[in-house]
Scaffold this motif. Structure first.
Motif, PDB file in Angstrom:
ATOM      1  N   VAL A 108      34.685  26.051  53.053  1.00 59.42           N
ATOM      2  CA  VAL A 108      33.459  25.329  53.401  1.00 59.42           C
ATOM      3  C   VAL A 108      33.499  23.887  52.888  1.00 59.42           C
ATOM      4  CG1 VAL A 108      30.950  25.270  53.114  1.00 59.42           C
ATOM      5  CG2 VAL A 108      32.122  27.459  53.410  1.00 59.42           C
ATOM      6  N   HIS A 109      33.914  23.696  51.629  1.00 60.67           N
ATOM      7  CA  HIS A 109      33.802  22.391  50.988  1.00 60.67           C
ATOM      8  C   HIS A 109      35.150  21.711  50.722  1.00 60.67           C
ATOM      9  CE1 HIS A 109      29.573  23.289  50.426  1.00 60.67           C
ATOM     10  NE2 HIS A 109      29.883  24.422  49.814  1.00 60.67           N
ATOM     11  N   GLY A 110      36.259  22.420  50.753  1.00 60.49           N
ATOM     12  CA  GLY A 110      37.547  21.799  50.486  1.00 60.49           C
ATOM     13  C   GLY A 110      38.098  22.137  49.118  1.00 60.49           C
ATOM     14  N   GLU A 111      39.133  21.396  48.707  1.00 55.30           N
ATOM     15  CA  GLU A 111      39.884  21.721  47.489  1.00 55.30           C
ATOM     16  C   GLU A 111      39.027  21.646  46.232  1.00 55.30           C
ATOM     17  OE1 GLU A 111      43.481  19.550  47.072  1.00 55.30           O
ATOM     18  OE2 GLU A 111      44.103  19.826  49.148  1.00 55.30           O
ATOM     19  N   LEU A 112      38.044  20.749  46.225  1.00 51.40           N
ATOM     20  CA  LEU A 112      37.236  20.607  45.016  1.00 51.40           C
ATOM     21  C   LEU A 112      36.449  21.873  44.690  1.00 51.40           C
ATOM     22  CD1 LEU A 112      35.866  16.975  45.487  1.00 51.40           C
ATOM     23  CD2 LEU A 112      37.590  17.741  43.855  1.00 51.40           C
ATOM     24  N   ALA A 113      36.258  22.734  45.678  1.00 46.97           N
ATOM     25  CA  ALA A 113      35.493  23.968  45.460  1.00 46.97           C
ATOM     26  C   ALA A 113      36.383  25.180  45.210  1.00 46.97           C
ATOM     27  CB  ALA A 113      34.593  24.226  46.668  1.00 46.97           C
ATOM     28  N   MET A 114      37.669  24.952  44.988  1.00 49.15           N
ATOM     29  CA  MET A 114      38.593  26.062  44.757  1.00 49.15           C
ATOM     30  C   MET A 114      38.258  26.765  43.442  1.00 49.15           C
ATOM     31  SD  MET A 114      41.348  27.343  46.322  1.00 49.15           S
ATOM     32  CE  MET A 114      42.409  26.102  47.044  1.00 49.15           C
ATOM     33  N   ARG A 115      38.366  28.094  43.467  1.00 51.21           N
ATOM     34  CA  ARG A 115      38.101  28.901  42.274  1.00 51.21           C
ATOM     35  C   ARG A 115      39.414  29.368  41.646  1.00 51.21           C
ATOM     36  NH1 ARG A 115      34.477  33.731  44.086  1.00 51.21           N
ATOM     37  NH2 ARG A 115      34.855  34.259  41.899  1.00 51.21           N
ATOM     38  N   PRO A 116      39.421  29.633  40.352  1.00 49.63           N
ATOM     39  CA  PRO A 116      40.633  30.198  39.740  1.00 49.63           C
ATOM     40  C   PRO A 116      40.947  31.563  40.354  1.00 49.63           C
ATOM     41  CG  PRO A 116      39.123  29.381  38.062  1.00 49.63           C
ATOM     42  CD  PRO A 116      38.367  29.366  39.353  1.00 49.63           C
ATOM     43  N   LEU A 117      42.205  31.795  40.640  1.00 48.08           N
ATOM     44  CA  LEU A 117      42.619  33.061  41.251  1.00 48.08           C
ATOM     45  C   LEU A 117      44.055  33.346  40.862  1.00 48.08           C
ATOM     46  CD1 LEU A 117      41.797  35.357  43.245  1.00 48.08           C
ATOM     47  CD2 LEU A 117      42.808  33.975  45.068  1.00 48.08           C
ATOM     48  N   VAL A 118      44.325  34.554  40.438  1.00 50.48           N
ATOM     49  CA  VAL A 118      45.686  34.959  40.073  1.00 50.48           C
ATOM     50  C   VAL A 118      46.077  36.158  40.924  1.00 50.48           C
ATOM     51  CG1 VAL A 118      45.560  34.064  37.723  1.00 50.48           C
ATOM     52  CG2 VAL A 118      44.801  36.391  38.195  1.00 50.48           C
ATOM     53  N   LEU A 119      47.364  36.435  40.943  1.00 44.86           N
ATOM     54  CA  LEU A 119      47.888  37.519  41.776  1.00 44.86           C
ATOM     55  C   LEU A 119      47.265  38.870  41.411  1.00 44.86           C
ATOM     56  CD1 LEU A 119      51.695  36.583  41.837  1.00 44.86           C
ATOM     57  CD2 LEU A 119      49.993  36.123  43.600  1.00 44.86           C
ATOM     58  N   ARG A 120      46.992  39.058  40.134  1.00 44.44           N
ATOM     59  CA  ARG A 120      46.453  40.351  39.696  1.00 44.44           C
ATOM     60  C   ARG A 120      45.092  40.631  40.318  1.00 44.44           C
ATOM     61  NH1 ARG A 120      46.361  41.347  33.385  1.00 44.44           N
ATOM     62  NH2 ARG A 120      48.598  41.131  33.799  1.00 44.44           N
ATOM     63  N   ASP A 121      44.288  39.589  40.540  1.00 45.61           N
ATOM     64  CA  ASP A 121      42.961  39.788  41.134  1.00 45.61           C
ATOM     65  C   ASP A 121      43.071  40.412  42.520  1.00 45.61           C
ATOM     66  OD1 ASP A 121      41.917  38.626  38.871  1.00 45.61           O
ATOM     67  OD2 ASP A 121      41.793  36.621  39.753  1.00 45.61           O
ATOM     68  N   ILE A 122      43.963  39.869  43.350  1.00 43.10           N
ATOM     69  CA  ILE A 122      44.141  40.399  44.701  1.00 43.10           C
ATOM     70  C   ILE A 122      44.824  41.763  44.651  1.00 43.10           C
ATOM     71  CG2 ILE A 122      45.171  39.962  46.959  1.00 43.10           C
ATOM     72  CD1 ILE A 122      42.913  38.090  46.296  1.00 43.10           C
ATOM     73  N   ALA A 123      45.778  41.930  43.746  1.00 43.18           N
ATOM     74  CA  ALA A 123      46.477  43.210  43.630  1.00 43.18           C
ATOM     75  C   ALA A 123      45.516  44.336  43.257  1.00 43.18           C
ATOM     76  CB  ALA A 123      47.607  43.091  42.602  1.00 43.18           C
ATOM     77  N   ASP A 124      44.621  44.074  42.316  1.00 45.90           N
ATOM     78  CA  ASP A 124      43.652  45.100  41.908  1.00 45.90           C
ATOM     79  C   ASP A 124      42.676  45.409  43.035  1.00 45.90           C
ATOM     80  OD1 ASP A 124      44.881  45.155  39.466  1.00 45.90           O
ATOM     81  OD2 ASP A 124      43.410  43.866  38.466  1.00 45.90           O
ATOM     82  N   GLU A 125      42.280  44.408  43.778  1.00 49.71           N
ATOM     83  CA  GLU A 125      41.321  44.621  44.860  1.00 49.71           C
ATOM     84  C   GLU A 125      41.904  45.462  45.986  1.00 49.71           C
ATOM     85  OE1 GLU A 125      38.899  41.955  48.181  1.00 49.71           O
ATOM     86  OE2 GLU A 125      39.543  41.040  46.287  1.00 49.71           O
ATOM     87  N   LEU A 126      43.181  45.235  46.316  1.00 52.66           N
ATOM     88  CA  LEU A 126      43.818  45.927  47.441  1.00 52.66           C
ATOM     89  C   LEU A 126      44.592  47.170  47.020  1.00 52.66           C
ATOM     90  CD1 LEU A 126      45.173  42.862  49.470  1.00 52.66           C
ATOM     91  CD2 LEU A 126      42.998  44.074  49.732  1.00 52.66           C
ATOM     92  N   GLY A 127      44.720  47.407  45.717  1.00 50.87           N
ATOM     93  CA  GLY A 127      45.474  48.561  45.265  1.00 50.87           C
ATOM     94  C   GLY A 127      46.973  48.400  45.443  1.00 50.87           C
ATOM     95  N   LEU A 128      47.455  47.177  45.339  1.00 50.26           N
ATOM     96  CA  LEU A 128      48.879  46.887  45.476  1.00 50.26           C
ATOM     97  C   LEU A 128      49.423  46.354  44.161  1.00 50.26           C
ATOM     98  CD1 LEU A 128      48.771  45.063  48.944  1.00 50.26           C
ATOM     99  CD2 LEU A 128      49.402  47.442  48.522  1.00 50.26           C
ATOM    100  N   HIS A 129      50.759  46.263  44.080  1.00 52.00           N
ATOM    101  CA  HIS A 129      51.387  45.726  42.878  1.00 52.00           C
ATOM    102  C   HIS A 129      51.444  44.206  42.972  1.00 52.00           C
ATOM    103  CE1 HIS A 129      54.463  45.043  39.748  1.00 52.00           C
ATOM    104  NE2 HIS A 129      54.013  46.180  39.248  1.00 52.00           N
ATOM    105  N   GLU A 130      51.460  43.567  41.811  1.00 52.32           N
ATOM    106  CA  GLU A 130      51.526  42.099  41.793  1.00 52.32           C
ATOM    107  C   GLU A 130      52.783  41.582  42.495  1.00 52.32           C
ATOM    108  OE1 GLU A 130      50.582  39.910  38.178  1.00 52.32           O
ATOM    109  OE2 GLU A 130      49.732  41.752  37.355  1.00 52.32           O
ATOM    110  N   SER A 131      53.887  42.292  42.362  1.00 50.78           N
ATOM    111  CA  SER A 131      55.122  41.847  43.017  1.00 50.78           C
ATOM    112  C   SER A 131      54.971  41.870  44.535  1.00 50.78           C
ATOM    113  CB  SER A 131      56.294  42.738  42.592  1.00 50.78           C
ATOM    114  OG  SER A 131      56.084  44.090  42.980  1.00 50.78           O
ATOM    115  N   THR A 132      54.209  42.828  45.050  1.00 50.92           N
ATOM    116  CA  THR A 132      53.961  42.874  46.491  1.00 50.92           C
ATOM    117  C   THR A 132      53.142  41.665  46.926  1.00 50.92           C
ATOM    118  OG1 THR A 132      53.997  45.290  46.455  1.00 50.92           O
ATOM    119  CG2 THR A 132      52.981  44.242  48.361  1.00 50.92           C
ATOM    120  N   ILE A 133      52.116  41.309  46.170  1.00 49.99           N
ATOM    121  CA  ILE A 133      51.316  40.128  46.492  1.00 49.99           C
ATOM    122  C   ILE A 133      52.171  38.874  46.415  1.00 49.99           C
ATOM    123  CG2 ILE A 133      49.247  38.841  45.895  1.00 49.99           C
ATOM    124  CD1 ILE A 133      48.732  41.664  46.886  1.00 49.99           C
TER     125      ILE A 133
END
Length: 527
Positions: free
Chosen positions: A407-432
C-alpha cells in the motif's frame, strides 16, 4: 576380542529419489526449471508438452509411489490434485482464488495419460485463460522484452558495421576485426598488443611478431576512431583522454578541455577522491579551473560499451504477480490478489499413446524399465505442481504479512524472518529459504526477489522494531533530499534516524549505505 552378534535399533532419514527431485526443483530459478523441463522432455518419452486443454493428471499419489510391476495399472483409480498436495494453500481463507478439481471421475481403464493443465484452476490461482508458454493470443502483437533483447545490437556488431565503411588492406581489416573481437563488454582492450601477437603467432619468429604488433598498433588507432568514443582504450585514463580529445577536436578553442586533459594525466586515485588540493599542486592550476575540469570529467562515459550491454541477461520474469483489487476488505483496507505467472508454468502431461502401448505389451522384454520411466514422468509432473504450490503459499503469506508495503512502499516494511513464514505454513526454514531464492514477485511498486521482503528488525524508542529494509529506504530518502553542497555524513544520518525514533549506529548506517551503492559524503559533494 571375540566375534559376536548384536541387535540394535536405530532411526535414520532416507531421502527417496522422488523427494530429492522435489527438493532440487524447489530451489531452481525459472530459467533453470525451464532447462530442467527441456532435459526431461528429451530424456523421457512418456513426458510431453500439453498443446491443448486436456483432463488433469489424476494418477494418484499412491500410484506414483508404487514400484514398477506389471499389474501397476490396476490401481490407477485414485485422484490427485494440487489442492491436496498443498494442503493449507486451499484452506487459508482464499478470498480471491480457490483451487478447483474436475468433477468427472477417471475411468478404470485409464492408462497413464493426463495433463498438468493449469486451466483446471481458476484465474486467481493459475490463470485459466492464459496461453501456454511460448504462445501468444492473436490480438497480442506487441513485442515482448525477450523479442526486444533478441533484436538488440551488440558492441562488436556495431563496430564491425563501422569497419565495413573503412578502406583497408586485407591484413589491416583482419587486424581490426581481431581487436574488436578481443574487447570486453565495457569496450576496453584488456590485453597488451604484444600478448595478443604472441597468442596469435607464438614467440619464436621475432620478425613476424614485430610485424603483427605493428599491424595491431595501426588497427588500434582505427578502432579508437570509431564510435562510441573511448572504445579500444587500455585503461580508464586512456578512455577519458580519448573522449576529451574528441571534444577538443570539435571545439579547439575551449581552454577547459585542455585543463581537463592535464588533470586526467594525474593519478586516478586523486580523481576518484576529488582531492582538489593535490590536483592543484600537481597541475599548477587555480582551484576554480580544477573544479571546472573535474565537472567536465564527471560527465564523460567511463564504460563506452555500457549502452550495448546484453539486456536479455537483466530481464527478470516474475514467478508471482500481485495486483491490487478494486474491492476492499471488511476492515476497509486494500486487498491484493496473488497469482502465479502462467508464462513460467510448464504445461506437462504423460504421453497417452506411449502409455497405452506399454499396457498392451505387458510381459514383453524391457517392460519393467519402461514402467519405471512412466513412473518417473508422473513423479516429475507432481513435483513441478508441488513446486508452484509452495511458491504460491509462501507468496500469499508474505503479502499478508507485508500488506503495508504493497500500500505505502518500502518505508512501511515490517520486520520479517524466515521462521515466521515457516511456522505459519508448517514448513521448515530451509524450505522457505529455497522458495525465496531466485524467485521474483511483480508488485505495484516493482519486481522484487522474495528474499527482499525478509529483514531483521532494529529497536525503536517505543520498544517496537523497525525493518532494516524500511531503514534503508529512509536513508535513501534522506540522501536524495540532501544539499549536494553539504552532503550528509553517516553520523548525521544516524542522528536523523534517532530523531525518527530508530536506534541505528553509524557503522550500521555505513553498511546500509554501501548496500544501497551510495557513495560517501565526500564523493557526493557537488563541485
Amino acid at each position: 576380542m571375540k566375534p559376536g552378534l548384536s541387535l540394535r535399533v536405530s532411526q535414520h532419514l532416507a531421502l527417496t529419489p522422488q523427494l530429492q527431485q522435489s527438493i532440487r526443483l524447489l530451489q531452481l530459478s525459472t530459467l533453470e526449471l525451464s532447462q530442467e523441463v527441456e532435459q526431461m522432455l528429451d530424456d523421457n518419452p512418456f513426458l510431453e508438452i500439453a498443446t491443448e486443454d486436456a483432463p488433469r493428471e489424476e494418477f494418484g499419489l499412491d500410484t506414483a509411489d508404487t514400484t514398477s510391476q506389471s499389474d501397476a495399472y490396476a490401481a490407477e483409480d485414485s485422484h490427485y490434485s494440487i489442492a491436496d498436495s498443498a494442503g493449507a494453500a486451499s484452506a487459508e481463507g482464499q478470498k480471491d482464488a480457490e483451487f478447483s478439481v474436475p468433477d468427472n471421475d477417471v475411468p478404470s481403464d485409464w492408462e497413464g495419460d493426463g495433463s498438468i493443465d493449469m486451466a483446471s484452476f481458476d484465474e486467481g490461482e493459475w490463470g485459466s485463460e492464459a496461453p501456454a508458454r511460448g504462445q501468444r493470443n492473436d490480438d497480442d502483437d506487441a513485442p515482448t522484452a525477450l523479442d526486444l533483447a533478441g533484436a538488440h545490437e551488440s558492441l562488436t556488431d556495431f563496430l564491425h558495421q563501422q569497419a565495413l565503411s573503412l578502406r583497408l588492406s586485407e591484413l589491416d581489416r583482419y587486424a581490426l576485426r581481431f581487436l574488436i573481437e578481443n574487447l570486453n563488454d565495457d569496450g576496453y582492450l584488456e590485453d597488451a598488443l604484444e600478448e595478443l601477437a604472441i597468442g596469435l603467432a607464438g614467440s619464436d619468429d621475432l620478425e613476424q611478431l614485430e610485424e603483427l604488433v605493428h599491424r595491431f598498433t595501426v588497427a588500434l588507432r582505427l578502432l579508437q576512431s570509431l564510435e562510441p568514443v573511448g572504445v579500444g582504450a587500455r585503461d580508464l585514463a586512456e578512455c577519458l583522454r580519448l573522449q576529451l580529445q574528441h571534444l577538443q577536436a570539435q571545439d579547439p578553442d575551449d581552454e577547459l578541455l585542455e585543463v581537463a586533459l592535464q588533470v586526467c594525466g594525474q593519478p586516478l586515485d586523486m580523481l576518484a577522491r576529488r582531492d582538489v588540493r593535490k590536483l592543484m599542486q600537481a597541475c599548477g592550476l587555480p582551484e576554480a579551473k580544477v573544479r571546472a575540469a573535474l565537472g567536465v570529467i564527471a560527465r564523460l562515459e567511463p564504460k563506452p560499451g555500457r549502452r550495448f550491454a546484453d539486456v536479455e541477461r537483466h530481464i527478470i520474469v516474475p514467478d508471482v504477480i500481485v495486483k491490487k483489487m478494486a474491492r476492499k476488505g471488511g476492515d476497509g483496507l486494500a486487498q491484493f490478489s496473488v497469482q502465479l505467472n502462467p508464462d513460467v508454468m510448464p504445461r506437462l502431461r504423460v504421453h497417452d499413446v506411449y502409455a497405452n502401448a506399454l499396457r498392451s505389451h505387458k510381459g514383453s522384454d524391457g517392460h519393467a524399465g519402461l514402467q519405471q520411466r512412466l513412473q518417473e514422468a508422473r513423479w516429475f509432473i507432481k513435483n513441478v505442481q508441488q513446486r508452484f504450490d509452495t511458491i504460491l503459499r509462501v507468496s500469499k503469506a508474505i503479502v499478508d504479512r507485508q500488506k503495508n508495503f504493497f500500500v505505502h512502499g518500502e518505508l512501511a516494511m515490517r520486520p520479517l524472518v524466515l521462521r515466521d513464514i515457516a511456522d505459519e505454513l508448517g514448513l521448515h526454514e530451509s524450505t522457505i529459504s529455497r522458495v525465496t531464492t531466485a524467485k521474483y514477485m511483480a508488485t505495484p511498486h516493482g519486481t522484487y526477489e522474495l528474499k527482499f521482503f525478509f529483514g531483521s528488525g532494529l529497536g525503536t524508542e517505543t520498544g517496537g522494531n523497525a525493518s532494516s529494509t524500511a531503514v534503508r529506504a529512509l536513508i535513501k530518502q534522506f540522501v536524495s533530499a540532501e544539499n549536494t553542497k553539504k552532503p550528509l555524513s553517516d553520523s548525521q544520518i544516524a542522528e536523523m534516524l534517532k530523531e525518527q525514533g530508530i536506534e541505528c549506529a553509524r557503522r550500521t548506517v555505513a553498511k546500509y549505505r554501501e548496500a544501497l551503492k551510495i557513495a560517501p559524503a565526500n564523493l557526493r559533494k557537488a563541485l
